[in-house]
Scaffold this active site. Structure first.
Site, PDB file in Angstrom:
ATOM      1  N   HIS A  86      31.218 -66.887 -34.625  1.00 34.20           N
ATOM      2  CA  HIS A  86      32.090 -65.919 -33.958  1.00 34.20           C
ATOM      3  C   HIS A  86      32.536 -66.332 -32.566  1.00 34.20           C
ATOM      4  CE1 HIS A  86      28.494 -64.723 -31.744  1.00 34.20           C
ATOM      5  NE2 HIS A  86      29.263 -64.028 -30.933  1.00 34.20           N
TER       6      HIS A  86
HETATM    7  C1  UD1 Z   1      31.316 -60.009 -27.990  1.00 39.38           C
HETATM    8  C2  UD1 Z   1      30.747 -60.664 -26.721  1.00 39.38           C
HETATM    9  C3  UD1 Z   1      29.836 -61.811 -27.116  1.00 39.38           C
HETATM   10  C4  UD1 Z   1      28.801 -61.402 -28.140  1.00 39.38           C
HETATM   11  C5  UD1 Z   1      29.490 -60.725 -29.319  1.00 39.38           C
HETATM   12  C6  UD1 Z   1      28.490 -60.227 -30.329  1.00 39.38           C
HETATM   13  C7  UD1 Z   1      32.237 -60.694 -24.738  1.00 39.38           C
HETATM   14  C8  UD1 Z   1      33.136 -61.522 -23.911  1.00 39.38           C
HETATM   15  N1  UD1 Z   1      31.810 -61.242 -25.910  1.00 39.38           N
HETATM   16  O1  UD1 Z   1      32.132 -60.967 -28.642  1.00 39.38           O
HETATM   17  O2  UD1 Z   1      29.156 -62.262 -25.956  1.00 39.38           O
HETATM   18  O3  UD1 Z   1      28.110 -62.537 -28.582  1.00 39.38           O
HETATM   19  O4  UD1 Z   1      30.243 -59.611 -28.813  1.00 39.38           O
HETATM   20  O5  UD1 Z   1      29.129 -59.791 -31.482  1.00 39.38           O
HETATM   21  O6  UD1 Z   1      31.903 -59.592 -24.358  1.00 39.38           O
HETATM   22  N2  UD1 Z   1      36.488 -56.521 -33.506  1.00 39.38           N
HETATM   23  C9  UD1 Z   1      36.577 -55.647 -34.553  1.00 39.38           C
HETATM   24  N3  UD1 Z   1      35.726 -54.571 -34.575  1.00 39.38           N
HETATM   25  C10 UD1 Z   1      34.821 -54.342 -33.608  1.00 39.38           C
HETATM   26  C11 UD1 Z   1      34.744 -55.240 -32.533  1.00 39.38           C
HETATM   27  C12 UD1 Z   1      35.592 -56.323 -32.503  1.00 39.38           C
HETATM   28  O7  UD1 Z   1      37.381 -55.791 -35.467  1.00 39.38           O
HETATM   29  O8  UD1 Z   1      34.069 -53.351 -33.700  1.00 39.38           O
HETATM   30  C13 UD1 Z   1      37.368 -57.701 -33.517  1.00 39.38           C
HETATM   31  C14 UD1 Z   1      38.671 -57.507 -32.789  1.00 39.38           C
HETATM   32  O9  UD1 Z   1      39.619 -58.311 -33.421  1.00 39.38           O
HETATM   33  C15 UD1 Z   1      38.372 -58.073 -31.411  1.00 39.38           C
HETATM   34  C16 UD1 Z   1      37.451 -59.221 -31.760  1.00 39.38           C
HETATM   35  O10 UD1 Z   1      36.685 -58.774 -32.867  1.00 39.38           O
HETATM   36  O11 UD1 Z   1      39.498 -58.478 -30.714  1.00 39.38           O
HETATM   37  C17 UD1 Z   1      36.550 -59.654 -30.651  1.00 39.38           C
HETATM   38  O12 UD1 Z   1      35.765 -58.574 -30.171  1.00 39.38           O
HETATM   39  P1  UD1 Z   1      35.210 -58.614 -28.668  1.00 39.38           P
HETATM   40  O13 UD1 Z   1      34.408 -57.389 -28.398  1.00 39.38           O
HETATM   41  O14 UD1 Z   1      36.319 -58.912 -27.717  1.00 39.38           O
HETATM   42  O15 UD1 Z   1      34.309 -59.891 -28.615  1.00 39.38           O
HETATM   43  P2  UD1 Z   1      33.248 -60.489 -29.675  1.00 39.38           P
HETATM   44  O16 UD1 Z   1      33.816 -61.695 -30.271  1.00 39.38           O
HETATM   45  O17 UD1 Z   1      32.712 -59.435 -30.561  1.00 39.38           O
END
Ligand code: UD1
Length: 362
Positions: free
Chosen positions: A207
């Site tokens: 991820h």
């Molecule tokens: C975040 C943390 C990372 C952690 C990870 C655990 C930051 C910068 N990154 O990364 O340190 O290791 O969480 O999972 O804070 N999305 C969904 N549903 C959700 C959440 C996210 O579909 O409930 C998708 C969206 O497309 C979103 C993408 O995942 O844009 C990334 O989510 P985001 O919270 O920005 O970062 P993570 O990659 O989850």
């Protein structure tokens, strides 16, 4: 003592579980603020129900966005909450955008900030987590370091006076859930279609932006997994699914069987049932170590350097650079037999955290 925990992303909910349990019955008031960084049931709700965490007292509903939008969204939404709560401590967890925003809001309002999992460093400035953890450590009043190594990093940055070794709360929750799984207290996990839980399989997750956001890199990593001679249960984070869809990349190819992320007990059971783990997750590297499975980490470095001892964890930033035979040999190597010691603590870190917070107030 009143403590506000600020959480928002999946790994923070895992760490919140033992902290919330340690507060229950302690006589201290514990308020849970969920930023809403993670909002899918698979990444949020299942941890509250599965780990018996009380429902959040406040939900900010911030959701996804660019780093600026997400961090700023949490900051804007949490300011009035902390102003109203006026806790003795704001406790922030790990290294996400929610961590940094929670710490920043508190410090600006002259509320004491404690950082759980302080002092971790990858020294890789490309990682959003690295910015978040360095900035949070320098903003916080109390640095709860999980390991001696983390304590050393803090000392090197002139932060020794604010730092204390608490141990790693993930050990508390991982070992408790492992024991429950081994005692048959949980249903078997739903592994991706095509994975036979009674035959050898690997657990994989991917991820990190550095692995998912560049189409050529993501395609190469999925192809490397696809060529393994053992079925691969790829527990796909929504970021991975979103990027693969945008890039027109099929995750189900060769050995790879992609499925949904698992709840915590499901993940622990899946790792215990596996012959090894391939991942870029920080938490899963440590869970593999604690559960006694070989881990192959698709990154150039790790914050959890203790896992590298005895070949329990091996860093492979670029499987293609190794060549297929060496990659296959590495990712399917037998379970190491080296002694592990207790670099992450004894499973009672959360109680220690509550004690330290109370002591430091006095
Ligand atoms: C975040 C943390 C990372 C952690 C990870 C655990 C930051 C910068 N990154 O990364 O340190 O290791 O969480 O999972 O804070 N999305 C969904 N549903 C959700 C959440 C996210 O579909 O409930 C998708 C969206 O497309 C979103 C993408 O995942 O844009 C990334 O989510 P985001 O919270 O920005 O970062 P993570 O990659 O989850």
């Amino acid at each position: 003592m009143k403590v506000v925990s600020v959480v928002g992303a999946r790994p923070q909910l895992v760490k919140l579980a033992p902290i919330a349990a340690a507060f229950a019955g302690s006589g201290h008031e514990h308020v849970i603020v969920h930023t809403g960084q993670h909002y899918d049931a698979d990444l949020s709700d299942v941890f509250f129900t599965g780990l018996g965490i009380p429902d959040p007292d406040v939900h900010l509903g911030v959701g996804s966005g660019s780093h600026g939008a997400q961090t700023g969204g949490v900051l804007t939404a949490i300011d009035p909450v902390l102003a109203e709560q006026r806790p003795d401590w704001v406790l922030v967890y790990g290294d996400t955008n929610s961590t940094l925003a929670g710490a920043l809001s508190a410090v600006k309002q002259h509320i004491r900030v404690a950082h759980l999992e302080a002092g971790l460093r990858s020294f890789n400035r490309r990682m959003p987590e690295e910015h978040n953890r360095v900035l949070t450590d320098h903003a916080a009043d109390l640095l709860l370091a999980p390991t001696e190594e983390a304590l050393r990093h803090l000392a090197n940055e002139g932060l020794a006076e604010r730092a204390v070794l608490s141990g790693d709360v993930m050990v508390d929750v991982c070992l408790r859930v492992r024991d429950a799984v081994l005692a048959g207290e949980h249903a078997r996990p739903t592994l991706p279609d095509g994975i036979d839980p009674d035959q050898p399989y690997l657990v994989a997750t991917l991820h990190r932006p550095d692995n998912t956001d560049d189409p050529a890199r993501l395609a190469a990593l999925v192809a490397a997994l696809a060529d393994l001679p053992v079925p691969v249960a790829l527990l796909a984070h929504p970021r991975l699914v979103a990027r693969a869809t945008e890039q027109g990349l099929k995750l189900n190819q060769g050995a790879v069987h992609a499925g949904r992320p698992l709840g915590y007990a499901g993940l622990v059971a899946a790792v215990l049932g596996s012959v090894g783990v391939v991942t870029d997750s920080g938490g899963l590297q440590k869970e593999a170590y604690l559960l006694g499975r070989a881990c192959t980490t698709l990154r150039p470095e790790t914050e959890w350097v203790e896992t590298l001892e005895g070949d329990w964890n091996r860093l492979i930033p670029d499987p293609d650079a190794l060549g297929r035979p060496a990659w296959i040999e590495a990712a399917t190597r037998p379970t190491p037999s080296a002694e592990q010691g207790l670099p992450y603590g004894d499973g009672h870190a959360a109680e220690r955290v509550v004690e330290i917070l109370a002591q430091r107030l006095g």
